[in-house]
Design a protein around this motif. Structure first.
Motif, PDB file in Angstrom:
ATOM      1  N   THR A   5       0.850   4.622  -4.242  1.00 18.92           N
ATOM      2  CA  THR A   5       0.077   4.722  -5.076  1.00 18.92           C
ATOM      3  C   THR A   5      -1.200   4.009  -5.215  1.00 18.92           C
ATOM      4  OG1 THR A   5       2.210   5.163  -6.398  1.00 18.92           O
ATOM      5  CG2 THR A   5       0.129   4.790  -7.834  1.00 18.92           C
ATOM      6  N   VAL A   6      -2.325   4.605  -5.458  1.00 19.63           N
ATOM      7  CA  VAL A   6      -3.553   3.755  -5.466  1.00 19.63           C
ATOM      8  C   VAL A   6      -3.467   2.542  -6.438  1.00 19.63           C
ATOM      9  CG1 VAL A   6      -5.853   3.783  -6.215  1.00 19.63           C
ATOM     10  CG2 VAL A   6      -4.937   5.864  -5.001  1.00 19.63           C
ATOM     11  N   LEU A   7      -3.679   1.600  -6.030  1.00 21.56           N
ATOM     12  CA  LEU A   7      -3.398   0.133  -6.689  1.00 21.56           C
ATOM     13  C   LEU A   7      -4.603  -0.096  -7.528  1.00 21.56           C
ATOM     14  CD1 LEU A   7      -1.593  -2.141  -7.054  1.00 21.56           C
ATOM     15  CD2 LEU A   7      -2.899  -3.508  -5.223  1.00 21.56           C
ATOM     16  N   ASP A   8      -4.662   0.556  -8.691  1.00 20.18           N
ATOM     17  CA  ASP A   8      -5.693   0.210  -9.769  1.00 20.18           C
ATOM     18  C   ASP A   8      -5.165  -0.787 -10.711  1.00 20.18           C
ATOM     19  OD1 ASP A   8      -3.890   1.559 -11.542  1.00 20.18           O
ATOM     20  OD2 ASP A   8      -5.228   3.431 -11.369  1.00 20.18           O
ATOM     21  N   GLU A   9      -5.871  -1.109 -11.852  1.00 19.29           N
ATOM     22  CA  GLU A   9      -5.522  -2.031 -12.678  1.00 19.29           C
ATOM     23  C   GLU A   9      -4.364  -1.884 -13.301  1.00 19.29           C
ATOM     24  OE1 GLU A   9      -7.439  -3.897 -16.698  1.00 19.29           O
ATOM     25  OE2 GLU A   9      -8.829  -3.758 -14.851  1.00 19.29           O
ATOM     26  N   ARG A  10      -4.081  -0.580 -13.604  1.00 19.63           N
ATOM     27  CA  ARG A  10      -2.708  -0.044 -14.424  1.00 19.63           C
ATOM     28  C   ARG A  10      -1.688  -0.674 -13.734  1.00 19.63           C
ATOM     29  NH1 ARG A  10      -2.578   5.962 -14.522  1.00 19.63           N
ATOM     30  NH2 ARG A  10      -3.156   5.774 -12.640  1.00 19.63           N
ATOM     31  N   PHE A  11      -1.460  -0.239 -12.384  1.00 20.58           N
ATOM     32  CA  PHE A  11      -0.164  -0.739 -11.697  1.00 20.58           C
ATOM     33  C   PHE A  11      -0.178  -2.140 -11.073  1.00 20.58           C
ATOM     34  CE2 PHE A  11      -0.829   3.929 -10.938  1.00 20.58           C
ATOM     35  CZ  PHE A  11       0.360   4.264 -11.624  1.00 20.58           C
ATOM     36  N   ALA A  12      -1.451  -2.602 -10.886  1.00 26.22           N
ATOM     37  CA  ALA A  12      -1.580  -4.192 -10.451  1.00 26.22           C
ATOM     38  C   ALA A  12      -0.950  -5.073 -11.300  1.00 26.22           C
ATOM     39  CB  ALA A  12      -2.883  -4.603 -10.201  1.00 26.22           C
ATOM     40  N   ARG A  13      -0.805  -4.642 -12.592  1.00 27.83           N
ATOM     41  CA  ARG A  13      -0.096  -5.568 -13.818  1.00 27.83           C
ATOM     42  C   ARG A  13       1.213  -5.680 -13.451  1.00 27.83           C
ATOM     43  NH1 ARG A  13      -3.715  -2.961 -18.447  1.00 27.83           N
ATOM     44  NH2 ARG A  13      -2.329  -1.521 -17.932  1.00 27.83           N
ATOM     45  N   LEU A  14       1.768  -4.250 -13.060  1.00 27.70           N
ATOM     46  CA  LEU A  14       3.512  -4.244 -12.981  1.00 27.70           C
ATOM     47  C   LEU A  14       3.827  -5.205 -11.760  1.00 27.70           C
ATOM     48  CD1 LEU A  14       3.562  -0.294 -13.206  1.00 27.70           C
ATOM     49  CD2 LEU A  14       3.911  -2.017 -14.997  1.00 27.70           C
ATOM     50  N   VAL A  15       2.900  -5.578 -10.968  1.00 25.76           N
ATOM     51  CA  VAL A  15       3.593  -6.146  -9.674  1.00 25.76           C
ATOM     52  C   VAL A  15       2.814  -7.480  -9.293  1.00 25.76           C
ATOM     53  CG1 VAL A  15       4.772  -4.231  -8.531  1.00 25.76           C
ATOM     54  CG2 VAL A  15       2.469  -4.836  -8.152  1.00 25.76           C
ATOM     55  N   PRO A  16       2.729  -8.347 -10.305  1.00 30.12           N
ATOM     56  CA  PRO A  16       2.140  -9.609 -10.085  1.00 30.12           C
ATOM     57  C   PRO A  16       2.578 -10.407  -8.857  1.00 30.12           C
ATOM     58  CG  PRO A  16       3.858 -10.039 -12.020  1.00 30.12           C
ATOM     59  CD  PRO A  16       3.646  -8.552 -11.569  1.00 30.12           C
ATOM     60  N   GLY A  17       1.508 -11.120  -8.293  1.00 28.42           N
ATOM     61  CA  GLY A  17       2.167 -11.645  -7.076  1.00 28.42           C
ATOM     62  C   GLY A  17       2.400 -10.798  -5.791  1.00 28.42           C
ATOM     63  N   PHE A  18       3.396 -10.885  -5.260  1.00 29.21           N
ATOM     64  CA  PHE A  18       4.044 -10.254  -4.133  1.00 29.21           C
ATOM     65  C   PHE A  18       4.670  -8.890  -4.022  1.00 29.21           C
ATOM     66  CE2 PHE A  18       3.243 -14.763  -2.348  1.00 29.21           C
ATOM     67  CZ  PHE A  18       2.075 -14.328  -1.491  1.00 29.21           C
ATOM     68  N   GLY A  19       5.081  -8.836  -5.614  1.00 28.94           N
ATOM     69  CA  GLY A  19       5.953  -7.607  -5.768  1.00 28.94           C
ATOM     70  C   GLY A  19       6.815  -7.611  -6.844  1.00 28.94           C
ATOM     71  N   ALA A  20       7.815  -6.756  -7.281  1.00 29.99           N
ATOM     72  CA  ALA A  20       8.754  -6.739  -8.295  1.00 29.99           C
ATOM     73  C   ALA A  20       9.890  -6.016  -7.942  1.00 29.99           C
ATOM     74  CB  ALA A  20       8.116  -6.083  -9.383  1.00 29.99           C
ATOM     75  N   ILE A  21      11.060  -6.416  -8.349  1.00 31.04           N
ATOM     76  CA  ILE A  21      12.322  -5.565  -8.227  1.00 31.04           C
ATOM     77  C   ILE A  21      12.549  -5.044  -9.598  1.00 31.04           C
ATOM     78  CG2 ILE A  21      14.697  -5.588  -7.572  1.00 31.04           C
ATOM     79  CD1 ILE A  21      14.112  -7.860  -5.705  1.00 31.04           C
TER      80      ILE A  21
END
Length: 76
Positions: A5-21
């Motif tokens: 998924t294109v990493l825009d500001e909406r999605f960048a907030r969901l995975v701060p740092g190296f990622g999320a589970i």
């Protein structure tokens, strides 16, 4: 299963740092940002000049890497 998924500001907030589970309902999903320091096509020209065509890829959110059961142990 994997997707981009294109990493825009909406999605960048969901995975701060190296990622999320994200976990729930007996399944988990790992998401991670792929942020390029240099465009892959530019690097390919230097490292693999024989490669004639490389997709124009911008930063993206990689995922989901989905699995059932408990969360995998972190690597040491």
């Amino acid at each position: 299963m994997i997707g981009r998924t294109v990493l825009d500001e909406r999605f960048a907030r969901l995975v701060p740092g190296f990622g999320a589970i994200v976990s729930g309902g007996g399944a988990s999903m790992m998401l991670g940002p792929m942020c390029f320091r240099r465009q892959p096509a530019d690097v390919a020209v230097e490292l693999a000049p024989a490669v004639r065509r490389l997709p124009d890829v911008g930063d993206y959110l990689e995922g989901p890497d989905a699995y059932q059961g408990s969360r995998p142990a972190a690597s040491k």
